[in-house]
Structure formats: structure tokens, C-alpha cells
Design an enzyme around this catalytic site. Structure first.
Site, PDB file in Angstrom:
ATOM      1  N   SER A 140       0.842  -1.202   0.000  1.00  6.09           N
ATOM      2  CA  SER A 140       0.000   0.000   0.000  1.00  6.09           C
ATOM      3  C   SER A 140       0.873   1.246   0.000  1.00  6.09           C
ATOM      4  O   SER A 140       1.980   1.241   0.554  1.00  6.09           O
ATOM      5  CB  SER A 140      -0.902   0.022   1.234  1.00  6.09           C
ATOM      6  N   TYR A 155      -1.698  -0.878  10.142  1.00  6.82           N
ATOM      7  CA  TYR A 155      -1.898  -1.247   8.735  1.00  6.82           C
ATOM      8  C   TYR A 155      -0.671  -0.833   7.916  1.00  6.82           C
ATOM      9  O   TYR A 155      -0.165  -1.605   7.092  1.00  6.82           O
ATOM     10  CB  TYR A 155      -3.155  -0.573   8.198  1.00  6.82           C
TER      11      TYR A 155
END
Length: 249
Positions: A140, A155
Site C-alpha cells: 500500500s 496497517y
């Protein structure tokens, strides 16, 4: 067709509006036999059936090593080989650093990071026997820019870990003809943001992106096809940014 006669396994691939399913459809269109892996509640068999009768859906939990190994065995039984793995399964949680509990940390890292390891371990022996294969890990932009729009710091940590793990595997398995690469998506308009951002907020974010729009699941699917195919035969250990210019570095 770029993936003719290849067998592609995609984790977290049953969500019909998700990155995994878009990748599965595009890979099937390029000639691959696709295997959709997901949790039972996501109905991977139904998702695979939407792509076509030649494809397979298997229930698997990437946080469970035995489940990953059983899924890989089922793919080999059905198709005899595994050429491509897309480590797509992941979950997020929008919390701040001081709010993260131990359970939160374990849950987020287990799916994205442990799941990437376990599923890679499950398919690598088959790729070693074939003397070739391509693994694509979905990281990401939040791993690169220090936080995302929706995901918490845990995350970002999980997705940064995916980058490190993929690079180490790329170095280890390159002599055996196995390539391992990462994709770092920006903000993509999938179910993971559904109900979390208003249309006004999405438009506001789009104005900050050089290409002036949020990403589409197909944008990531196209990058996966490239990294899985022989078009990227000399690419391993790379991080491919697919973010519309959100992060240019």
C-alpha cells in the site's frame, strides 16, 4: 494472451468489487486458469463461477498455515501446477496509534503479513519444481508515505512488512527463476472504502492526485497481469507504484 495456460492463485479474491476479483477477471481474459481463495463467508466458488466454468474457488484462511497448504494441494490436484500467486488478502482499521490494542495489531498483521508468508510458503515448492513462477504481493502507498487515509499505523506497518518480506523472497528465489514483486496501490474505489468516505470527500481527495481521480480495481489488476507475465521477465524485487501520482518519489 499474456497468461495463456498459466495457473493463477489469488487470495482474498471473492469480493466482487475488490482488487482480487478484478485481477482474477483480467487474468482469465488473458488466458489464465484462475483460482479464487477466500473465507467461506465470501463464497469463493460463486465468485469463480462468475468468471467462468474453467476456474476454481477454494475456501482458505491465509492466517492458517495448514489451510494455505491444503489450498495449494487442491490447486495442484485440479490443475497440476501453480504459476502465479497474488497475495491480495488484507484488512484495515482506521485507528490512531494510542488506540491500537494488541488484538488489533495481531489481527491486521496476521492477514496482510503472516498471510503473505504462509501462502507464499504453500506455493513455492511447486514453483521450485517448475523452475519458475511469479508472486505479486499487494502492499500500500500507506507503507511509503507514513499512513494512509483509512488505515491505522498498524496497517502501514503490516504493508511495509510486506515490502520487506517480498524483497527478501525475491533475492532468495531468483536463482530458481521465481520472481517476487510488490504493488503499492493508492486510494482505490473498492468496498474497503464503501460508506467510509462521502462523495464530497472523494472528490476532494481526487483533486490532490495528479491524475485527478481515485484508482479503479482494474488499475491494480492490470499491474498484476504485467508482473505475472513475461513482459516483466527481468523484474524481481521491485515496488510498482499504482497511485495516480499521489506519491511521487
Amino acid at each position: 494472451m499474456l497468461l495463456k495456460d498459466k495457473v493463477a492463485v489469488i487470495t482474498g479474491g471473492a469480493g466482487l468489487n475488490g482488487l482480487g476479483f478484478a485481477t482474477a477477471r483480467l487474468m482469465a481474459a488473458h488466458g489464465a486458469r484462475v483460482v479464487v481463495l477466500d473465507l467461506e463467508r465470501a463464497e469463493p466458488a460463486a465468485a469463480a463461477a462468475q468468471i467462468g466454468s474453467a476456474h476454481l474457488g477454494i475456501v482458505a484462511d491465509v492466517t492458517d498455515k495448514a489451510s494455505c497448504e491444503a489450498a495449494a494441494a487442491a490447486v495442484l490436484k485440479a490443475f497440476g501446477r501453480i504459476d502465479i500467486l497474488i497475495n491480495n488478502a488484507g484488512i484495515t482499521q482506521p485507528v490512531k496509534t494510542l488506540e491500537i490494542t494488541g488484538a488489533d495489531y495481531d489481527r491486521i498483521l496476521d492477514v496482510s503479513l503472516r498471510g503473505t508468508l504462509y501462502m507464499s510458503q504453500a506455493v513455492l515448492p511447486a514453483m521450485q519444481q517448475q523452475h519458475g513462477g511469479s508472486i505479486v504481493c499487494i502492499s500500500s502507498v500507506s507503507a511509503q508515505r507514513g499512513g494512509g487515509i483509512l488505515g491505522g499505523p498498524h496497517y502501514s506497518a503490516a504493508k511495509a512488512g510486506v515490502l520487506g518480506l517480498a524483497r527478501a523472497m525475491a533475492r532468495e528465489f531468483a536463482p530458481e527463476g521465481i520472481r517476487v514483486n510488490c504493488i503499492t496501490p493508492g486510494l482505490i474505489g473498492t468496498d474497503i472504502i464503501k460508506g467510509k468516505l462521502s462523495e464530497e470527500k472523494k472528490a476532494e481527495i481526487a483533486q490532490t492526485i495528479p491524475l485527478a481521480r481515485l484508482g479503479r480495481a482494474e488499475d491494480i489488476g492490470g499491474a498484476c497481469v504485467f508482473l505475472a507475465s513475461d513482459l516483466s521477465a527481468y523484474c524481481t524485487g521491485i515496488t510498482l507504484d499504482v497511485n495516480g501520482g499521489m506519491l511521487i518519489h
